[in-house]
Write a protein that holds these residues in place. Structure first.
Motif, PDB file in Angstrom:
ATOM      1  N   TYR A  91       0.821  -1.216   0.000  1.00 53.72           N
ATOM      2  CA  TYR A  91       0.000   0.000   0.000  1.00 53.72           C
ATOM      3  C   TYR A  91       0.850   1.259   0.000  1.00 53.72           C
ATOM      4  O   TYR A  91       0.629   2.182  -0.797  1.00 53.72           O
ATOM      5  CB  TYR A  91      -0.927   0.005   1.218  1.00 53.72           C
ATOM      6  N   ALA A 133       1.036   4.338  -2.760  1.00 53.49           N
ATOM      7  CA  ALA A 133       0.637   5.670  -2.304  1.00 53.49           C
ATOM      8  C   ALA A 133       1.705   6.704  -2.644  1.00 53.49           C
ATOM      9  O   ALA A 133       1.387   7.852  -3.001  1.00 53.49           O
ATOM     10  CB  ALA A 133       0.373   5.646  -0.804  1.00 53.49           C
ATOM     11  N   ASN A 160       1.781   6.899  -6.768  1.00 52.14           N
ATOM     12  CA  ASN A 160       0.488   7.019  -7.425  1.00 52.14           C
ATOM     13  C   ASN A 160       0.498   8.094  -8.531  1.00 52.14           C
ATOM     14  O   ASN A 160       0.712   9.271  -8.245  1.00 52.14           O
ATOM     15  CB  ASN A 160      -0.579   7.370  -6.381  1.00 52.14           C
ATOM     16  N   VAL A 210      -5.476   7.233  -2.655  1.00 49.17           N
ATOM     17  CA  VAL A 210      -5.174   5.808  -2.511  1.00 49.17           C
ATOM     18  C   VAL A 210      -5.622   5.373  -1.117  1.00 49.17           C
ATOM     19  O   VAL A 210      -5.077   5.820  -0.114  1.00 49.17           O
ATOM     20  CB  VAL A 210      -3.666   5.522  -2.690  1.00 49.17           C
ATOM     21  N   LYS A 269      -6.237   2.519   1.901  1.00 50.35           N
ATOM     22  CA  LYS A 269      -5.621   1.285   2.403  1.00 50.35           C
ATOM     23  C   LYS A 269      -6.720   0.284   2.746  1.00 50.35           C
ATOM     24  O   LYS A 269      -7.627   0.603   3.518  1.00 50.35           O
ATOM     25  CB  LYS A 269      -4.765   1.550   3.633  1.00 50.35           C
ATOM     26  N   PRO A 305      -3.194  -1.378  -1.753  1.00 49.13           N
ATOM     27  CA  PRO A 305      -3.874  -0.161  -2.209  1.00 49.13           C
ATOM     28  C   PRO A 305      -5.270  -0.459  -2.743  1.00 49.13           C
ATOM     29  O   PRO A 305      -5.553  -1.568  -3.206  1.00 49.13           O
ATOM     30  CB  PRO A 305      -2.952   0.349  -3.328  1.00 49.13           C
TER      31      PRO A 305
END
Length: 275
Positions: A32, A36, A39, A45, A47, A237
Motif C-alpha cells: 500500500y 501511495a 500514485n 489511494v 488502504k 492499495p
C-alpha cells in the motif's frame, strides 16, 4: 512456521469480488505505502487489507468453489494453472507470452492481452493481473542485481527474499529494484485505463515485507510467506478511478471449459522465485 501462530487474518479483510468495479487491476505483491508514494492518478489511494499473503492463498480464499461467470480473468501468474475456477474465461497470458530473457510476463503483454479480451468479452467484468512489482525485478537496478547474483555462490538456490534475510543482498538495493518494478508497470496500467471502458479499481493480491518483526519474536520476515497475516503484508492499495461509462455485465450461461493443457508450470514458478 514460528511466526504463524502469532498472526491471524483480520476481521476487516476486503471481499474483492463484492466491491463495485468493472475492471479490477491486480498488481502482484504491491505494498500500500509504495503505491501511495508512486500514485500517478489524481485520486486518493485508500488502504484496505487482503485476506491473503500470497497468490495461491488469494485464489483459494476468493475464487475456489464460487460462481464468477460474469467475470473474465486475465493473468500473468502461473499459479492459476493449479485451480479449477468458475469464471466466464481465464486468459493465461503467461503460457504464450513468457519473456525468456526477463523470466516473467512483461506488463505490456498483459495490457495487450487485456485490451483484446475486453473487446471479445464486452459484457463481462474484467480482472487484470499484472506480475509486477513481484520479483523478478526487470528495472535497471533489478537487472544489475540479477547479473551480480550469478557471481555469488547460492548452492541452496535461495530466493531473493531468502538471500536478503541471510544477509547476502543489500536491503536498500532490493527495495529500489522492487520500487522500479512498480514504475515499470504503472504506464501500462495507464494505457489499459485509456483503452478499456468501465469503472476501474487498482489493488493487489497481497503486499510484501522488508524485515518486519512479528510481536516480540526476534525474527525478521522478508517477502510474502503464506499465512503470515502481518498487517503490513495484508495492507494493499485500493484506487477507484473516474470513469465515463460502465460495462453492461451479463453472466455466461455455461461453465467455461477447463483448460488443462499447461506446460512448464513448475519452471515458470521457479523463475518467479517459488522453489
Amino acid at each position: 512456521m514460528l511466526v504463524r501462530p502469532f498472526t491471524k487474518p483480520g476481521d476487516n479483510s476486503i471481499e474483492f469480488l463484492d466491491e463495485d468495479w468493472d475492471v479490477l487491476v491486480v498488481l502482484d505483491a504491491c505494498r500500500y505505502d509504495l503505491f501511495a508514494r508512486k500514485n500517478p492518478f489524481d485520486v486518493s489511494v485508500d488502504k484496505v487489507h487482503s485476506n491473503a499473503t500470497q497468490t495461491r492463498e488469494y485464489i483459494r480464499n476468493n475464487f475456489v468453489g464460487r460462481d464468477y461467470r460474469d467475470t473474465v480473468y486475465v493473468t500473468a501468474s502461473p499459479q492459476f494453472a493449479d485451480f479449477e475456477l468458475n469464471f466466464a474465461h481465464i486468459e493465461h497470458v503467461w503460457r504464450d507470452r513468457w519473456d525468456e530473457e526477463y523470466n516473467t510476463v512483461r506488463p505490456e503483454s498483459i495490457t495487450e492481452a487485456a485490451i483484446d479480451v475486453a473487446n471479445r468479452y464486452d459484457d463481462k467484468r474484467l480482472i487484470i493481473h499484472y506480475m509486477q512489482p513481484h520479483y523478478p525485478f526487470i528495472g535497471p537496478t533489478g537487472r544489475k542485481l540479477d547479473e551480480q547474483a550469478t557471481f555469488v555462490p547460492n548452492p541452496e538456490n535461495l530466493s531473493v527474499w531468502e538471500q536478503l534475510s541471510a544477509g547476502h543482498l543489500d536491503e536498500e538495493t532490493v527495495r529500489k529494484a522492487y520500487e522500479e518494478n512498480l514504475s515499470v508497470v504503472v504506464p501500462e496500467v495507464e494505457r489499459l485505463v485509456e483503452n478499456v471502458e468501465g469503472k476501474t479499481v487498482i489493488t493487489s493480491d497481497h503486499g510484501n515485507l522488508f524485515g518486519q518483526r512479528v510481536c516480540w519474536l526476534p525474527i525478521r520476515i522478508y517477502g510474502h510467506p503464506a499465512r503470515v497475516h502481518h498487517p503490513e503484508l495484508t495492507a494493499v492499495p485500493w484506487v477507484e478511478l473516474p470513469y465515463d461509462s460502465r460495462r453492461e455485465v451479463i453472466p455466461a450461461t455455461e461453465t467455461m471449459d477447463t483448460d488443462t493443457s499447461f506446460e512448464a508450470v513448475e519452471e515458470r514458478l521457479a523463475d518467479l522465485g517459488y522453489k
